[in-house]
Design a protein around this motif. Sequence first.
Motif, PDB file in Angstrom:
ATOM      1  N   ILE A  91     -20.060   3.671 -27.378  1.00  0.00           N
ATOM      2  CA  ILE A  91     -18.987   4.797 -26.963  1.00  0.00           C
ATOM      3  C   ILE A  91     -17.784   3.181 -27.173  1.00  0.00           C
ATOM      4  O   ILE A  91     -18.299   2.643 -27.669  1.00  0.00           O
ATOM      5  N   PRO A  92     -16.687   3.820 -26.719  1.00  0.00           N
ATOM      6  CA  PRO A  92     -14.952   3.076 -27.551  1.00  0.00           C
ATOM      7  C   PRO A  92     -14.820   2.403 -26.812  1.00  0.00           C
ATOM      8  O   PRO A  92     -15.478   2.163 -25.425  1.00  0.00           O
ATOM      9  N   ASN A  93     -14.746   1.247 -27.596  1.00  0.00           N
ATOM     10  CA  ASN A  93     -14.354  -0.173 -27.138  1.00  0.00           C
ATOM     11  C   ASN A  93     -13.450   0.588 -25.456  1.00  0.00           C
ATOM     12  O   ASN A  93     -12.093   0.564 -26.074  1.00  0.00           O
ATOM     13  N   GLY A  94     -12.718  -0.402 -24.077  1.00  0.00           N
ATOM     14  CA  GLY A  94     -12.050  -0.286 -23.436  1.00  0.00           C
ATOM     15  C   GLY A  94     -12.218   0.917 -22.640  1.00  0.00           C
ATOM     16  O   GLY A  94     -14.109   1.071 -22.863  1.00  0.00           O
ATOM     17  N   THR A  95     -11.624   0.962 -21.853  1.00  0.00           N
ATOM     18  CA  THR A  95     -12.744   2.240 -20.762  1.00  0.00           C
ATOM     19  C   THR A  95     -11.378   4.077 -21.201  1.00  0.00           C
ATOM     20  O   THR A  95     -10.276   3.946 -21.310  1.00  0.00           O
ATOM     21  N   ASP A  96     -12.468   4.816 -20.300  1.00  0.00           N
ATOM     22  CA  ASP A  96     -11.553   5.941 -20.330  1.00  0.00           C
ATOM     23  C   ASP A  96     -12.360   6.595 -18.555  1.00  0.00           C
ATOM     24  O   ASP A  96     -13.384   6.537 -17.796  1.00  0.00           O
ATOM     25  N   SER A  97     -11.413   6.255 -17.399  1.00  0.00           N
ATOM     26  CA  SER A  97     -11.215   6.835 -16.461  1.00  0.00           C
ATOM     27  C   SER A  97     -12.455   8.064 -15.848  1.00  0.00           C
ATOM     28  O   SER A  97     -13.199   7.908 -15.165  1.00  0.00           O
ATOM     29  N   ASP A  98     -12.254   9.041 -16.201  1.00  0.00           N
ATOM     30  CA  ASP A  98     -12.986  10.327 -16.373  1.00  0.00           C
ATOM     31  C   ASP A  98     -14.182   9.972 -16.768  1.00  0.00           C
ATOM     32  O   ASP A  98     -15.404  10.649 -15.714  1.00  0.00           O
ATOM     33  N   PHE A  99     -14.661   9.001 -17.751  1.00  0.00           N
ATOM     34  CA  PHE A  99     -16.157   8.747 -18.377  1.00  0.00           C
ATOM     35  C   PHE A  99     -16.469   7.973 -17.086  1.00  0.00           C
ATOM     36  O   PHE A  99     -18.019   8.142 -17.210  1.00  0.00           O
ATOM     37  N   LEU A 100     -15.769   7.180 -16.328  1.00  0.00           N
ATOM     38  CA  LEU A 100     -16.638   6.019 -15.347  1.00  0.00           C
ATOM     39  C   LEU A 100     -16.372   6.667 -14.379  1.00  0.00           C
ATOM     40  O   LEU A 100     -17.521   6.398 -13.500  1.00  0.00           O
ATOM     41  N   TYR A 101     -15.805   7.529 -14.205  1.00  0.00           N
ATOM     42  CA  TYR A 101     -16.245   8.342 -13.110  1.00  0.00           C
ATOM     43  C   TYR A 101     -16.878   9.251 -12.930  1.00  0.00           C
ATOM     44  O   TYR A 101     -18.130   8.720 -12.137  1.00  0.00           O
ATOM     45  N   LEU A 102     -17.464   9.692 -14.412  1.00  0.00           N
ATOM     46  CA  LEU A 102     -18.557  10.522 -14.499  1.00  0.00           C
ATOM     47  C   LEU A 102     -19.780   9.422 -14.360  1.00  0.00           C
ATOM     48  O   LEU A 102     -20.856   9.848 -13.558  1.00  0.00           O
ATOM     49  N   LEU A 103     -20.031   7.906 -14.615  1.00  0.00           N
ATOM     50  CA  LEU A 103     -21.392   7.523 -14.795  1.00  0.00           C
ATOM     51  C   LEU A 103     -21.146   7.366 -13.445  1.00  0.00           C
ATOM     52  O   LEU A 103     -22.908   7.219 -12.721  1.00  0.00           O
ATOM     53  N   GLU A 104     -20.474   6.835 -12.313  1.00  0.00           N
ATOM     54  CA  GLU A 104     -19.898   6.419 -10.894  1.00  0.00           C
ATOM     55  C   GLU A 104     -21.110   7.208 -10.307  1.00  0.00           C
ATOM     56  O   GLU A 104     -22.413   7.635  -9.596  1.00  0.00           O
TER      57      GLU A 104
END
Length: 112
Positions: A91-104
């Motif tokens: 995955i790309p370095n850095g964060t994506d809020s939608d991606f983090l929400y989906l993982l949660e």
Amino acid sequence: MSLYPITFEKTGFPRINVYEDYFSVESQETGKTKQYQFSDVKEIKIKRQKDSFWYKLPGWHQIIADIVSNADEPTILRIISSSGTPWEYEIPNGTDSDFLYLLEYLNSTTNS
């Protein structure tokens, strides 16, 4: 009206489709898709270079870790099955809020 399927698709990330009892991940590198039953997943996490053992030690250990590490080392999405088998996706370095929400969301579903 059903909530499913939920689809996450952004450049640089694996494509993730979420259904009622399972989810699938399509690798950006190979284009192959793997399905995971929620009941068969133990853990979903992000593995970053800075999470390694050497970066957690105080002082000069961090300097050594910076010298010997590869600055371009990718960040990894790691899905661990209940049998302990890890599956990894870049995955790309850095964060994506939608991606983090989906993982949660996925973690809350697999660990319930």
